[in-house]
Design an enzyme around this catalytic site. Structure first.
Site, PDB file in Angstrom:
ATOM      1  N   LEU A 202     -13.139  38.463  52.670  1.00  0.00           N
ATOM      2  CA  LEU A 202     -14.372  38.732  51.951  1.00  0.00           C
ATOM      3  C   LEU A 202     -14.454  37.799  50.758  1.00  0.00           C
ATOM      4  O   LEU A 202     -13.447  37.503  50.122  1.00  0.00           O
ATOM      5  CB  LEU A 202     -14.420  40.186  51.461  1.00  0.00           C
ATOM      6  CG  LEU A 202     -14.480  41.288  52.514  1.00  0.00           C
ATOM      7  CD1 LEU A 202     -14.534  42.650  51.826  1.00  0.00           C
ATOM      8  CD2 LEU A 202     -15.684  41.108  53.423  1.00  0.00           C
ATOM      9  N   ASP A 203     -15.651  37.405  50.441  1.00  0.00           N
ATOM     10  CA  ASP A 203     -15.899  36.617  49.258  1.00  0.00           C
ATOM     11  C   ASP A 203     -15.388  37.376  48.035  1.00  0.00           C
ATOM     12  O   ASP A 203     -15.428  38.608  47.996  1.00  0.00           O
ATOM     13  CB  ASP A 203     -17.407  36.375  49.169  1.00  0.00           C
ATOM     14  CG  ASP A 203     -17.798  35.562  47.973  1.00  0.00           C
ATOM     15  OD1 ASP A 203     -17.707  34.328  48.048  1.00  0.00           O
ATOM     16  OD2 ASP A 203     -18.214  36.166  46.971  1.00  0.00           O
ATOM     17  N   ARG A 204     -14.923  36.657  47.036  1.00  0.00           N
ATOM     18  CA  ARG A 204     -14.335  37.292  45.860  1.00  0.00           C
ATOM     19  C   ARG A 204     -15.271  38.307  45.209  1.00  0.00           C
ATOM     20  O   ARG A 204     -14.843  39.375  44.768  1.00  0.00           O
ATOM     21  CB  ARG A 204     -13.942  36.216  44.838  1.00  0.00           C
ATOM     22  CG  ARG A 204     -13.222  36.761  43.617  1.00  0.00           C
ATOM     23  CD  ARG A 204     -12.748  35.631  42.731  1.00  0.00           C
ATOM     24  NE  ARG A 204     -13.861  34.906  42.137  1.00  0.00           N
ATOM     25  CZ  ARG A 204     -14.476  35.263  41.007  1.00  0.00           C
ATOM     26  NH1 ARG A 204     -14.081  36.350  40.366  1.00  0.00           N
ATOM     27  NH2 ARG A 204     -15.460  34.549  40.516  1.00  0.00           N
ATOM     28  N   PRO A 401     -17.552  36.754  52.785  1.00  0.00           N
ATOM     29  CA  PRO A 401     -17.900  37.920  53.572  1.00  0.00           C
ATOM     30  C   PRO A 401     -18.757  37.595  54.759  1.00  0.00           C
ATOM     31  O   PRO A 401     -18.766  38.306  55.745  1.00  0.00           O
ATOM     32  CB  PRO A 401     -18.658  38.812  52.586  1.00  0.00           C
ATOM     33  CG  PRO A 401     -19.155  37.898  51.549  1.00  0.00           C
ATOM     34  CD  PRO A 401     -18.144  36.802  51.459  1.00  0.00           C
TER      35      PRO A 401
END
Length: 507
Positions: A202-204, A401
């Site tokens: 997932l993206d931070r 994500p």
């Protein structure tokens, strides 16, 4: 300055691998050196697949302050083998041309302090000419950005998988300036879960359902399901304005503008992708939308929503004035990529919010590339880390994500990166005149003993120790994009609906 494919030392390359019990091969004989010639040992075979363990988790500790999880500064080794383009160049020239986040006086002070080692010998002269297979180790005083103090909840665990509800602002794995403030390290340090295999990322800045496999066999099985497109992902987000009531399908191709800052846009030359959107509610100002990505491109959901004129309410990249009066709707930007990147950085700089992107001003100096490959063989892209600062520039985990789909048709070649340069900060200290006695020790303030609380929190060479940065607020570290559900042929995991997606939520 992480070597592609190996990354920082993590001291893992010195640990015995599974074959460590077997009889070691005889050491190769050293050839006779010509007069004045410098010996370079042969490259060591790295132990691939060695997981993070107790010695890594013990490097430092967490503390909580103002709704943030923080990491106490700590000493860390970054390592690399000499790159081909460095052969025949002096170490000073390499630092001065490729790693400009610090002035040359810093590198000289670091050498005098014994923090630069070449083939495990202290570097006495930065004019030393690099040779093929030279191994460089740099001890740095490492500072990590804070993340939200929201707990990392375990949704499910059995003998095959661990499923967590990831808070926003927390990277999945060590990358860039993040190491201990990552899902992998928190699971190891606080839950005793180690040797996990990343199944998707997932993206931070995205929260939600995140799965890990406990064994290589399980990882391989689920990887195959991903390649065969047997997995379904469902995201929830809150966007600007009144989203259409009917189902919306966006198939605009997406192009990466900069891996360094972490920016993409719709472009005919980009990669094909598809996202299905369905509005769930509208409160008169913003809409809650369900997102079903059918492909996995970088920032796919966020870019498609921007293109449709409904960016995520608090998106720190795609809902910024830098995109123009329409904020990128319909792909209308009116700027070159270079102008766009400059405008984004300047907008965050004016708001003192560069850390929300996971980068610092000095990070923007760093040039070069690093192809960091995960255990499953899927490569992510990040900027090359500075050998002294230990900083690299991916604003977010590029396996984000929307890009956690392992597309069998995905191009694995790294495209060119867009570099942005900025002046290094004035440290306010004459590094050339530092007391050498203070430089040589890795002890803490007032000579405090190793292991005493706070002993590593101040360092005489560390520029960041003398800088004052504004902490982001917990609110700034939340983006309204959440991975709600992850479903496969044999499993389905779902998290609770986030507060900001509730019908009774007030802005």
């Amino acid at each position: 300055m992480a070597e592609p494919g190996s990354g920082p030392c993590d001291r893992r390359d010195e640990e015995p691998g599974p074959a460590g019990k077997e009889e070691a091969a005889p050491a190769p004989k050293k050839r006779r050196l010509a007069g004045g010639e410098r010996y370079v040992p042969p490259p060591r075979k790295l132990s691939t697949g060695v997981s993070f363990g107790a010695e890594h988790f013990a490097e430092t500790s967490y503390y909580f302050e103002g709704g943030l999880r923080k990491v106490r500064p700590y000493y860390f080794d970054f390592c690399t083998y000499c790159k081909g383009r460095w052969v025949g160049r002096s170490l000073l020239h390499v630092f001065g041309t490729e790693f400009r986040a610090q002035p040359l006086s810093y590198y000289r002070a670091a050498a005098r302090a014994g923090r630069l080692r070449l083939n495990e010998e202290p570097v006495r002269d930065l004019d030393i000419v690099l040779k093929n297979n030279d191994f460089l180790r740099n001890t740095v005083h490492r500072h990590e950005p804070p993340v939200t103090a929201q707990p990392l909840r375990i949704l499910a665990e059995d003998e095959e998988v661990v499923v967590v509800d990831k808070p926003s602002s927390l990277p999945v794995h060590p990358c860039g300036r993040f190491r201990h403030n990552t899902v992998i390290f928190i699971l190891g340090k606080e839950h005793g879960l180690t040797e996990l295999h990343t199944l998707h990322r997932l993206d931070r800045m995205t929260s939600g359902v995140l799965m890990f496999a406990k064994t290589a066999a399980v990882s391989k099985r689920i990887d195959e399901q991903v390649r065969e497109r047997q997995l379904e992902k469902e995201y929830i987000c809150r966007v600007v304005g009144e989203f259409p009531e009917h189902e919306v399908v966006c198939e605009e191709p997406i192009l990466v503008v900069s891996y360094k800052v972490g920016v993409c846009r719709v472009d005919p030359k980009g990669k094909s992708c598809k996202t299905i959107f369905q509005r769930l509610s509208y409160n008169g100002r913003t809409s809650v939308v369900k997102c079903l990505p059918r492909t996995g491109r970088t920032h796919q959901i966020r870019v498609h929503l921007q293109y449709l004129g409904h960016p995520i309410v608090n998106d720190p990249i795609y809902n910024m004035e830098a995109w123009g009066p329409d904020r990128g709707k319909g792909g209308k930007i009116g700027k070159t990529d270079e102008e766009l990147l400059k405008a984004l950085v300047e907008e965050h700089h004016s708001k003192q919010s560069l850390e929300i992107l996971g980068i610092l001003e000095e990070d923007l100096n760093i040039s070069g590339e690093n192809k960091d490959c995960r255990d499953s063989g899927d490569c992510t892209k990040s900027a090359e880390a500075d050998p002294i600062n230990g900083s690299s520039c991916p604003a977010e985990d590029k396996k984000d994500p929307q890009s956690d789909e392992k597309d069998p048709k995905k191009d694995t070649k790294d495209p060119e990166r867009d570099d942005i340069t900025a002046c290094p900060p004035d440290s306010g200290i004459n590094l050339e005149m530092l007391d050498k006695d203070k430089e040589l020790g890795l002890c803490g303030p007032e000579g405090g003993p190793v292991g005493q609380k706070g002993w590593e929190e101040k360092d005489p060479l560390c520029v960041e120790c003398r800088m004052s940065r504004r902490d982001p607020s917990p609110k700034e570290l939340v983006m309204f994009l959440h991975a709600l559900r992850y479903k496969g042929p044999e499993f389905e995991y779902c998290s609770d609906m986030p507060e900001w997606a509730m019908d009774d939520w007030e802005e």
